[in-house]
Motif scaffolding. Structure first.
Motif: not given
Length: 86
Positions: A59-69
């Motif tokens: 996963g984590r391919r999409h840049r979503l707001p707050g994904i780094e948390r």
């Protein structure tokens, strides 16, 4: 229950290059070629032409707001239905 047999054999650089050439000649990725070979092997071992194989997908391919948390791997296993001739 049945026995589990584990075998391991590394491919030579020449064998790896041959698989890459075969995939390129067929217009598919190396992953797709190996998945097809795996499906064919499972079909022959099981005696079934129709199979469902679990394929890991990161996963984590999409840049979503707050994904780094986000905590966790965000990985899925996708079912891939295949039909292989025996």
């Amino acid at each position: 229950p049945g026995r589990i047999l584990a075998l391991g054999q590394a491919l030579t650089p020449e064998e790896s290059a041959g698989l890459r050439r075969l995939a390129a000649a067929g217009g598919v990725s190396l992953f797709d070629l190996l998945l097809a070979l795996y499906a064919r092997t499972l079909a022959r071992w099981s005696g079934r032409e129709e199979l469902v194989i679990g394929v890991a997908h990161g996963g984590r391919r999409h840049r979503l707001p707050g994904i780094e948390r986000m905590v966790g791997t965000c990985a899925d296993v996708l079912p891939v239905a295949v039909r292989a001739e025996l």
